[in-house]
Design an enzyme around this catalytic site. Sequence first.
Site, PDB file in Angstrom:
ATOM      1  N   GLU A 278       1.350  -0.653  -4.771  1.00 47.22           N
ATOM      2  CA  GLU A 278       2.567  -0.004  -5.290  1.00 47.22           C
ATOM      3  C   GLU A 278       2.744   1.388  -4.684  1.00 47.22           C
ATOM      4  O   GLU A 278       3.863   1.796  -4.365  1.00 47.22           O
ATOM      5  CB  GLU A 278       2.523   0.085  -6.821  1.00 47.22           C
ATOM      6  CG  GLU A 278       2.509  -1.264  -7.536  1.00 47.22           C
ATOM      7  CD  GLU A 278       3.729  -2.114  -7.222  1.00 47.22           C
ATOM      8  OE1 GLU A 278       4.808  -1.539  -7.020  1.00 47.22           O
ATOM      9  OE2 GLU A 278       3.597  -3.352  -7.154  1.00 47.22           O
ATOM     10  N   ASP A 359       1.021  -3.962   1.527  1.00 48.65           N
ATOM     11  CA  ASP A 359      -0.293  -4.619   1.527  1.00 48.65           C
ATOM     12  C   ASP A 359      -1.221  -3.951   2.544  1.00 48.65           C
ATOM     13  O   ASP A 359      -2.400  -3.735   2.274  1.00 48.65           O
ATOM     14  CB  ASP A 359      -0.151  -6.110   1.875  1.00 48.65           C
ATOM     15  CG  ASP A 359       0.261  -6.940   0.663  1.00 48.65           C
ATOM     16  OD1 ASP A 359       0.269  -6.392  -0.456  1.00 48.65           O
ATOM     17  OD2 ASP A 359       0.558  -8.139   0.847  1.00 48.65           O
TER      18      ASP A 359
HETATM   19 ZN   LIG Z   1       5.283  -4.798  -3.569  1.00 38.92          ZN
END
Ligand SMILES: [Zn+2]
Length: 416
Positions: A278, A359
Amino acid sequence: MNSFTIVFLIALTFSFSVQFWLAKRHADHVAKHRSAVPDAFKNTVSLEAHQKAADYTLAKSRLGNIDSIISAALLLILTIGGGITWAFEFWASLITSPLLAGLTAVATVFLIMTLVEIPTSLYQTFVIEEKYGFNKSTPQQFIKDQLLQLVLIAAIGMPLLALILWVMDSIGSLWWLWAWAILIGFSLLMSWLYPTVIAPLFNKFTPMEEGSLKERIQGLLARCGFSSQGIFIMDGSKRSGHGNAYFTGLGNNKRIVFFDTLINSLDDEELEAILAHELGHFKCKHTIKMLIANAAMTMVSFAVLGWLIDQQWFYAGLGVQQPSHAAALLLFTLVSSSFTFFIQPIIAYFQRKFEFEADNFASSNAKAEKLISALVKLFEENASTLTPDPLYSAFHYSHPPAAIRIANLETQIRPA
Ligand SMILES: [Zn+2]
Protein backbone atom coordinates in the site's frame (compact mmCIF):
# COMPACT_ATOMS: atom_id res chain seq x y z
CA MET A 1 -37.51 10.25 -30.81
CA ASN A 2 -35.01 10.80 -33.62
CA SER A 3 -31.91 9.24 -35.12
CA PHE A 4 -30.03 9.78 -31.83
CA THR A 5 -32.47 7.32 -30.25
CA ILE A 6 -31.17 4.70 -32.71
CA VAL A 7 -27.54 5.63 -31.91
CA PHE A 8 -28.26 5.33 -28.18
CA LEU A 9 -30.02 1.97 -28.60
CA ILE A 10 -27.13 0.61 -30.67
CA ALA A 11 -24.56 1.82 -28.09
CA LEU A 12 -26.57 0.36 -25.21
CA THR A 13 -27.09 -2.98 -26.99
CA PHE A 14 -23.43 -3.17 -27.95
CA SER A 15 -22.05 -2.36 -24.47
CA PHE A 16 -24.60 -4.67 -22.85
CA SER A 17 -23.75 -7.54 -25.24
CA VAL A 18 -20.01 -7.16 -24.74
CA GLN A 19 -20.42 -7.18 -20.94
CA PHE A 20 -22.70 -10.20 -21.13
CA TRP A 21 -20.38 -12.07 -23.46
CA LEU A 22 -17.39 -11.37 -21.18
CA ALA A 23 -19.34 -12.49 -18.10
CA LYS A 24 -20.34 -15.71 -19.88
CA ARG A 25 -16.74 -16.41 -20.95
CA HIS A 26 -15.63 -15.83 -17.35
CA ALA A 27 -18.29 -18.13 -15.88
CA ASP A 28 -17.48 -20.87 -18.44
CA HIS A 29 -13.76 -20.57 -17.73
CA VAL A 30 -14.23 -20.76 -13.96
CA ALA A 31 -16.60 -23.75 -14.28
CA LYS A 32 -14.19 -25.56 -16.61
CA HIS A 33 -11.29 -25.22 -14.13
CA ARG A 34 -13.38 -26.07 -11.07
CA SER A 35 -12.28 -29.71 -10.84
CA ALA A 36 -8.58 -29.12 -10.07
CA VAL A 37 -6.44 -26.58 -8.20
CA PRO A 38 -4.07 -24.82 -10.68
CA ASP A 39 -0.49 -26.17 -10.50
CA ALA A 40 0.95 -22.96 -9.05
CA PHE A 41 -1.32 -23.33 -5.99
CA LYS A 42 -1.21 -27.14 -5.57
CA ASN A 43 0.69 -26.88 -2.27
CA THR A 44 -1.05 -23.86 -0.80
CA VAL A 45 -4.76 -24.03 -1.69
CA SER A 46 -7.05 -26.97 -0.94
CA LEU A 47 -9.43 -28.39 -3.56
CA GLU A 48 -12.31 -27.55 -1.22
CA ALA A 49 -11.28 -23.85 -1.04
CA HIS A 50 -10.76 -23.76 -4.82
CA GLN A 51 -14.23 -25.14 -5.48
CA LYS A 52 -15.81 -22.80 -2.96
CA ALA A 53 -14.18 -19.88 -4.84
CA ALA A 54 -15.53 -21.22 -8.16
CA ASP A 55 -19.09 -21.61 -6.82
CA TYR A 56 -18.99 -18.19 -5.14
CA THR A 57 -17.73 -16.56 -8.37
CA LEU A 58 -20.47 -18.26 -10.41
CA ALA A 59 -23.19 -17.20 -7.96
CA LYS A 60 -22.00 -13.58 -8.08
CA SER A 61 -21.76 -13.72 -11.86
CA ARG A 62 -25.39 -14.89 -12.20
CA LEU A 63 -26.58 -12.10 -9.91
CA GLY A 64 -24.42 -9.64 -11.88
CA ASN A 65 -26.19 -10.66 -15.11
CA ILE A 66 -29.62 -10.17 -13.56
CA ASP A 67 -28.49 -6.81 -12.19
CA SER A 68 -27.29 -5.72 -15.67
CA ILE A 69 -30.67 -6.64 -17.19
CA ILE A 70 -32.54 -4.69 -14.50
CA SER A 71 -30.25 -1.66 -14.93
CA ALA A 72 -30.63 -1.65 -18.72
CA ALA A 73 -34.42 -2.02 -18.47
CA LEU A 74 -34.61 0.80 -15.92
CA LEU A 75 -32.44 3.02 -18.12
CA LEU A 76 -34.81 2.47 -21.05
CA ILE A 77 -37.88 3.13 -18.89
CA LEU A 78 -36.38 6.36 -17.53
CA THR A 79 -35.22 7.70 -20.90
CA ILE A 80 -37.22 6.71 -23.98
CA GLY A 81 -39.92 5.23 -21.74
CA GLY A 82 -40.66 8.75 -20.48
CA GLY A 83 -39.76 8.28 -16.80
CA ILE A 84 -37.54 11.36 -16.65
CA THR A 85 -40.11 13.50 -18.49
CA TRP A 86 -42.71 12.36 -15.97
CA ALA A 87 -40.49 13.29 -12.97
CA PHE A 88 -39.73 16.75 -14.38
CA GLU A 89 -43.35 17.51 -15.29
CA PHE A 90 -44.62 16.26 -11.94
CA TRP A 91 -42.31 18.50 -9.89
CA ALA A 92 -42.64 21.48 -12.24
CA SER A 93 -46.40 21.40 -11.59
CA LEU A 94 -45.82 21.58 -7.82
CA ILE A 95 -42.76 23.81 -7.43
CA THR A 96 -42.54 27.22 -9.05
CA SER A 97 -38.74 27.69 -8.87
CA PRO A 98 -37.28 25.93 -11.96
CA LEU A 99 -34.01 25.30 -10.07
CA LEU A 100 -35.75 23.60 -7.13
CA ALA A 101 -38.11 21.66 -9.39
CA GLY A 102 -35.16 20.38 -11.45
CA LEU A 103 -33.22 19.50 -8.32
CA THR A 104 -36.15 17.56 -6.88
CA ALA A 105 -36.74 15.75 -10.17
CA VAL A 106 -33.09 14.65 -10.37
CA ALA A 107 -33.25 13.51 -6.72
CA THR A 108 -36.45 11.56 -7.44
CA VAL A 109 -34.84 9.67 -10.33
CA PHE A 110 -31.80 8.80 -8.18
CA LEU A 111 -34.08 7.67 -5.36
CA ILE A 112 -35.98 5.38 -7.76
CA MET A 113 -32.69 3.93 -9.01
CA THR A 114 -31.51 3.33 -5.43
CA LEU A 115 -34.79 1.60 -4.50
CA VAL A 116 -34.65 -0.65 -7.57
CA GLU A 117 -31.13 -1.72 -6.55
CA ILE A 118 -32.21 -2.81 -3.05
CA PRO A 119 -33.51 -6.34 -3.87
CA THR A 120 -30.22 -7.20 -5.64
CA SER A 121 -28.26 -5.82 -2.73
CA LEU A 122 -30.40 -7.81 -0.24
CA TYR A 123 -29.91 -11.01 -2.26
CA GLN A 124 -26.16 -10.38 -2.49
CA THR A 125 -25.81 -9.85 1.28
CA PHE A 126 -28.33 -12.25 2.80
CA VAL A 127 -28.31 -15.06 0.24
CA ILE A 128 -24.93 -15.23 -1.53
CA GLU A 129 -22.62 -13.77 1.14
CA GLU A 130 -24.60 -15.68 3.78
CA LYS A 131 -24.30 -19.01 1.94
CA TYR A 132 -20.50 -18.68 1.59
CA GLY A 133 -20.06 -17.62 5.21
CA PHE A 134 -19.06 -13.99 4.62
CA ASN A 135 -22.13 -12.15 5.80
CA LYS A 136 -21.93 -10.86 9.36
CA SER A 137 -24.51 -8.11 8.85
CA THR A 138 -28.00 -8.22 10.36
CA PRO A 139 -31.16 -6.90 8.67
CA GLN A 140 -31.15 -4.04 11.22
CA GLN A 141 -27.55 -3.18 10.29
CA PHE A 142 -28.45 -3.35 6.60
CA ILE A 143 -31.41 -0.96 6.99
CA LYS A 144 -29.33 1.37 9.15
CA ASP A 145 -26.58 1.47 6.50
CA GLN A 146 -29.03 2.16 3.67
CA LEU A 147 -30.74 4.96 5.60
CA LEU A 148 -27.45 6.52 6.68
CA GLN A 149 -26.26 6.49 3.06
CA LEU A 150 -29.47 8.17 1.89
CA VAL A 151 -29.21 10.83 4.61
CA LEU A 152 -25.56 11.50 3.70
CA ILE A 153 -26.34 11.74 -0.02
CA ALA A 154 -29.21 14.13 0.72
CA ALA A 155 -27.16 16.24 3.16
CA ILE A 156 -23.98 16.42 1.06
CA GLY A 157 -25.06 15.62 -2.49
CA MET A 158 -28.16 17.83 -2.76
CA PRO A 159 -26.41 21.13 -1.88
CA LEU A 160 -23.60 20.24 -4.30
CA LEU A 161 -26.09 19.43 -7.06
CA ALA A 162 -27.98 22.67 -6.33
CA LEU A 163 -24.75 24.64 -6.63
CA ILE A 164 -23.84 22.98 -9.94
CA LEU A 165 -27.35 23.57 -11.35
CA TRP A 166 -27.14 27.20 -10.27
CA VAL A 167 -23.76 27.57 -12.02
CA MET A 168 -25.25 25.99 -15.17
CA ASP A 169 -28.14 28.44 -15.14
CA SER A 170 -26.21 31.58 -14.22
CA ILE A 171 -22.62 31.69 -15.46
CA GLY A 172 -22.92 31.62 -19.25
CA SER A 173 -21.12 29.50 -21.82
CA LEU A 174 -18.10 28.64 -19.63
CA TRP A 175 -20.31 27.21 -16.86
CA TRP A 176 -18.88 23.73 -17.48
CA LEU A 177 -15.38 24.84 -16.46
CA TRP A 178 -16.73 26.26 -13.20
CA ALA A 179 -18.87 23.20 -12.53
CA TRP A 180 -15.82 21.00 -13.14
CA ALA A 181 -13.67 23.04 -10.72
CA ILE A 182 -16.40 22.89 -8.06
CA LEU A 183 -16.76 19.12 -8.43
CA ILE A 184 -13.00 18.49 -8.24
CA GLY A 185 -12.62 20.83 -5.25
CA PHE A 186 -15.51 19.09 -3.57
CA SER A 187 -14.12 15.59 -4.14
CA LEU A 188 -10.71 16.64 -2.78
CA LEU A 189 -12.42 18.04 0.30
CA MET A 190 -14.38 14.79 0.73
CA SER A 191 -11.21 12.68 0.41
CA TRP A 192 -9.62 14.84 3.08
CA LEU A 193 -12.63 14.62 5.40
CA TYR A 194 -13.44 10.95 4.73
CA PRO A 195 -11.16 9.23 7.29
CA THR A 196 -12.05 11.44 10.24
CA VAL A 197 -15.62 12.51 9.51
CA ILE A 198 -17.43 10.09 7.18
CA ALA A 199 -15.89 6.64 7.69
CA PRO A 200 -16.43 6.77 11.50
CA LEU A 201 -20.20 7.08 10.87
CA PHE A 202 -20.17 3.53 9.48
CA ASN A 203 -17.38 1.82 11.44
CA LYS A 204 -15.42 2.01 14.64
CA PHE A 205 -11.70 2.84 14.29
CA THR A 206 -9.46 1.85 17.17
CA PRO A 207 -5.80 2.93 17.30
CA MET A 208 -3.52 -0.09 17.02
CA GLU A 209 -2.24 -1.30 20.39
CA GLU A 210 1.42 -0.90 21.32
CA GLY A 211 3.37 -4.07 20.73
CA SER A 212 5.51 -6.00 18.28
CA LEU A 213 3.17 -5.48 15.28
CA LYS A 214 2.99 -1.73 15.79
CA GLU A 215 6.78 -1.53 16.21
CA ARG A 216 7.26 -3.52 13.01
CA ILE A 217 4.90 -1.21 11.12
CA GLN A 218 6.53 1.93 12.48
CA GLY A 219 9.91 0.53 11.43
CA LEU A 220 8.57 0.06 7.88
CA LEU A 221 7.08 3.58 7.81
CA ALA A 222 10.40 5.05 8.98
CA ARG A 223 12.36 3.03 6.37
CA CYS A 224 10.07 4.34 3.63
CA GLY A 225 10.02 7.91 4.99
CA PHE A 226 6.25 7.98 5.40
CA SER A 227 4.25 9.92 7.97
CA SER A 228 0.61 9.36 8.82
CA GLN A 229 -2.00 10.37 11.35
CA GLY A 230 -1.99 6.97 12.97
CA ILE A 231 -2.58 3.27 12.41
CA PHE A 232 -6.12 2.10 12.99
CA ILE A 233 -8.05 -1.13 13.18
CA MET A 234 -11.56 -1.08 11.71
CA ASP A 235 -14.38 -3.35 12.86
CA GLY A 236 -15.05 -4.66 9.33
CA SER A 237 -16.16 -7.95 10.89
CA LYS A 238 -19.48 -6.41 11.94
CA ARG A 239 -20.62 -6.60 8.31
CA SER A 240 -18.47 -9.07 6.45
CA GLY A 241 -15.72 -11.67 6.71
CA HIS A 242 -13.83 -10.13 3.78
CA GLY A 243 -10.54 -8.53 4.82
CA ASN A 244 -8.60 -5.55 3.53
CA ALA A 245 -6.05 -2.87 4.38
CA TYR A 246 -5.98 0.64 2.99
CA PHE A 247 -4.83 4.21 3.26
CA THR A 248 -7.31 7.01 3.33
CA GLY A 249 -7.14 10.75 3.36
CA LEU A 250 -5.05 13.36 1.68
CA GLY A 251 -2.06 15.47 2.65
CA ASN A 252 -1.54 15.51 6.39
CA ASN A 253 -4.83 13.78 7.12
CA LYS A 254 -3.73 10.28 6.05
CA ARG A 255 -4.61 7.19 8.03
CA ILE A 256 -3.57 3.57 7.74
CA VAL A 257 -6.48 1.22 8.27
CA PHE A 258 -6.46 -2.53 8.78
CA PHE A 259 -9.71 -4.51 8.86
CA ASP A 260 -9.87 -6.56 12.07
CA THR A 261 -10.57 -9.59 9.85
CA LEU A 262 -7.15 -9.12 8.22
CA ILE A 263 -5.32 -8.75 11.54
CA ASN A 264 -6.85 -12.05 12.66
CA SER A 265 -5.85 -14.05 9.61
CA LEU A 266 -2.32 -12.82 8.77
CA ASP A 267 0.90 -12.94 10.79
CA ASP A 268 2.96 -9.81 11.56
CA GLU A 269 5.36 -10.18 8.64
CA GLU A 270 2.49 -10.73 6.20
CA LEU A 271 0.74 -7.60 7.49
CA GLU A 272 4.00 -5.68 7.07
CA ALA A 273 4.27 -6.90 3.45
CA ILE A 274 0.66 -5.90 2.68
CA LEU A 275 1.25 -2.45 4.16
CA ALA A 276 4.51 -2.13 2.19
CA HIS A 277 2.45 -2.75 -0.97
CA GLU A 278 0.00 0.00 0.00
CA LEU A 279 2.91 2.36 0.76
CA GLY A 280 4.23 1.53 -2.71
CA HIS A 281 1.10 3.11 -4.21
CA PHE A 282 1.95 6.35 -2.42
CA LYS A 283 5.68 6.25 -3.09
CA CYS A 284 5.18 5.51 -6.81
CA LYS A 285 2.72 8.44 -6.95
CA HIS A 286 -0.18 6.25 -8.12
CA THR A 287 -2.68 8.11 -5.98
CA ILE A 288 -1.77 11.47 -7.48
CA LYS A 289 -1.63 10.07 -11.04
CA MET A 290 -5.12 8.58 -10.64
CA LEU A 291 -6.39 11.88 -9.25
CA ILE A 292 -5.02 13.82 -12.24
CA ALA A 293 -6.33 11.28 -14.77
CA ASN A 294 -9.73 11.41 -13.12
CA ALA A 295 -9.76 15.23 -13.12
CA ALA A 296 -8.83 15.24 -16.83
CA MET A 297 -11.59 12.74 -17.74
CA THR A 298 -14.13 14.69 -15.72
CA MET A 299 -13.12 17.87 -17.55
CA VAL A 300 -13.64 16.23 -20.94
CA SER A 301 -17.05 14.98 -19.76
CA PHE A 302 -18.12 18.46 -18.67
CA ALA A 303 -16.89 19.97 -21.94
CA VAL A 304 -18.98 17.43 -23.89
CA LEU A 305 -21.98 18.17 -21.67
CA GLY A 306 -21.38 21.90 -22.26
CA TRP A 307 -21.90 21.23 -25.96
CA LEU A 308 -24.77 18.71 -25.64
CA ILE A 309 -26.81 21.01 -23.45
CA ASP A 310 -27.67 23.19 -26.47
CA GLN A 311 -28.52 20.28 -28.80
CA GLN A 312 -32.24 19.70 -29.15
CA TRP A 313 -31.70 16.19 -30.57
CA PHE A 314 -29.91 15.10 -27.38
CA TYR A 315 -33.05 15.59 -25.29
CA ALA A 316 -35.53 14.39 -27.90
CA GLY A 317 -33.44 11.33 -28.70
CA LEU A 318 -33.52 10.29 -25.05
CA GLY A 319 -37.25 10.82 -24.57
CA VAL A 320 -37.19 14.23 -22.88
CA GLN A 321 -39.61 16.76 -24.39
CA GLN A 322 -38.71 19.84 -22.34
CA PRO A 323 -34.96 20.67 -22.41
CA SER A 324 -33.47 21.96 -19.14
CA HIS A 325 -30.03 22.04 -17.61
CA ALA A 326 -31.06 19.62 -14.87
CA ALA A 327 -32.44 17.17 -17.46
CA ALA A 328 -29.23 17.42 -19.52
CA LEU A 329 -27.06 16.70 -16.48
CA LEU A 330 -29.23 13.74 -15.51
CA LEU A 331 -29.40 12.25 -19.03
CA PHE A 332 -25.67 12.64 -19.48
CA THR A 333 -24.92 10.90 -16.16
CA LEU A 334 -27.24 8.02 -17.02
CA VAL A 335 -26.31 7.30 -20.63
CA SER A 336 -22.62 8.22 -20.91
CA SER A 337 -21.38 4.81 -19.71
CA SER A 338 -23.08 3.14 -22.71
CA PHE A 339 -20.79 5.19 -24.96
CA THR A 340 -17.60 5.07 -22.89
CA PHE A 341 -17.48 1.50 -21.56
CA PHE A 342 -14.57 0.73 -23.92
CA ILE A 343 -12.38 3.03 -21.76
CA GLN A 344 -12.73 0.56 -18.86
CA PRO A 345 -10.03 -1.91 -20.06
CA ILE A 346 -7.60 0.98 -20.59
CA ILE A 347 -8.08 2.19 -17.01
CA ALA A 348 -7.86 -1.41 -15.73
CA TYR A 349 -4.59 -1.88 -17.63
CA PHE A 350 -2.99 1.07 -15.84
CA GLN A 351 -4.38 -0.06 -12.48
CA ARG A 352 -2.74 -3.48 -12.93
CA LYS A 353 0.52 -1.83 -13.97
CA PHE A 354 0.40 0.15 -10.71
CA GLU A 355 -0.23 -3.07 -8.75
CA PHE A 356 2.95 -4.62 -10.17
CA GLU A 357 4.92 -1.47 -9.27
CA ALA A 358 3.53 -1.53 -5.72
CA ASP A 359 4.38 -5.24 -5.42
CA ASN A 360 7.94 -4.50 -6.54
CA PHE A 361 8.19 -1.69 -4.00
CA ALA A 362 6.90 -4.06 -1.30
CA SER A 363 9.47 -6.70 -2.30
CA SER A 364 12.34 -4.30 -1.73
CA ASN A 365 10.99 -2.97 1.59
CA ALA A 366 9.52 -6.17 3.05
CA LYS A 367 9.68 -9.85 2.18
CA ALA A 368 8.27 -10.91 -1.21
CA GLU A 369 7.60 -14.44 0.12
CA LYS A 370 5.47 -12.93 2.92
CA LEU A 371 3.47 -10.91 0.42
CA ILE A 372 2.91 -14.12 -1.56
CA SER A 373 1.70 -16.06 1.46
CA ALA A 374 -0.53 -13.13 2.49
CA LEU A 375 -2.04 -12.94 -1.00
CA VAL A 376 -2.69 -16.69 -1.13
CA LYS A 377 -4.47 -16.47 2.25
CA LEU A 378 -6.49 -13.48 1.06
CA PHE A 379 -7.49 -15.17 -2.18
CA GLU A 380 -8.51 -18.24 -0.22
CA GLU A 381 -10.36 -16.39 2.53
CA ASN A 382 -12.16 -14.05 0.13
CA ALA A 383 -12.99 -17.02 -2.16
CA SER A 384 -11.54 -15.10 -5.13
CA THR A 385 -11.17 -17.31 -8.16
CA LEU A 386 -7.63 -18.35 -9.15
CA THR A 387 -8.77 -19.08 -12.71
CA PRO A 388 -10.41 -15.98 -14.23
CA ASP A 389 -11.04 -15.81 -17.96
CA PRO A 390 -8.06 -13.90 -19.46
CA LEU A 391 -10.21 -11.57 -21.56
CA TYR A 392 -12.66 -10.89 -18.73
CA SER A 393 -9.85 -10.09 -16.29
CA ALA A 394 -8.09 -7.88 -18.87
CA PHE A 395 -11.33 -5.89 -19.20
CA HIS A 396 -12.44 -5.72 -15.56
CA TYR A 397 -9.65 -6.58 -13.12
CA SER A 398 -8.01 -3.71 -11.28
CA HIS A 399 -5.53 -6.25 -9.86
CA PRO A 400 -3.51 -8.80 -11.85
CA PRO A 401 -4.88 -12.39 -11.67
CA ALA A 402 -3.36 -14.34 -8.75
CA ALA A 403 -1.09 -16.64 -10.77
CA ILE A 404 0.49 -13.78 -12.78
CA ARG A 405 0.90 -11.56 -9.73
CA ILE A 406 2.53 -14.28 -7.65
CA ALA A 407 4.83 -15.35 -10.52
CA ASN A 408 6.13 -11.75 -10.62
CA LEU A 409 6.69 -11.73 -6.84
CA GLU A 410 8.52 -15.08 -6.96
CA THR A 411 11.21 -13.56 -9.18
CA GLN A 412 11.90 -11.06 -6.37
CA ILE A 413 12.40 -13.37 -3.40
CA ARG A 414 15.82 -12.53 -1.98
CA PRO A 415 18.03 -15.35 -0.64
CA ALA A 416 18.02 -15.39 3.17
ZN1 LIG B 1 -2.55 -2.33 -4.62
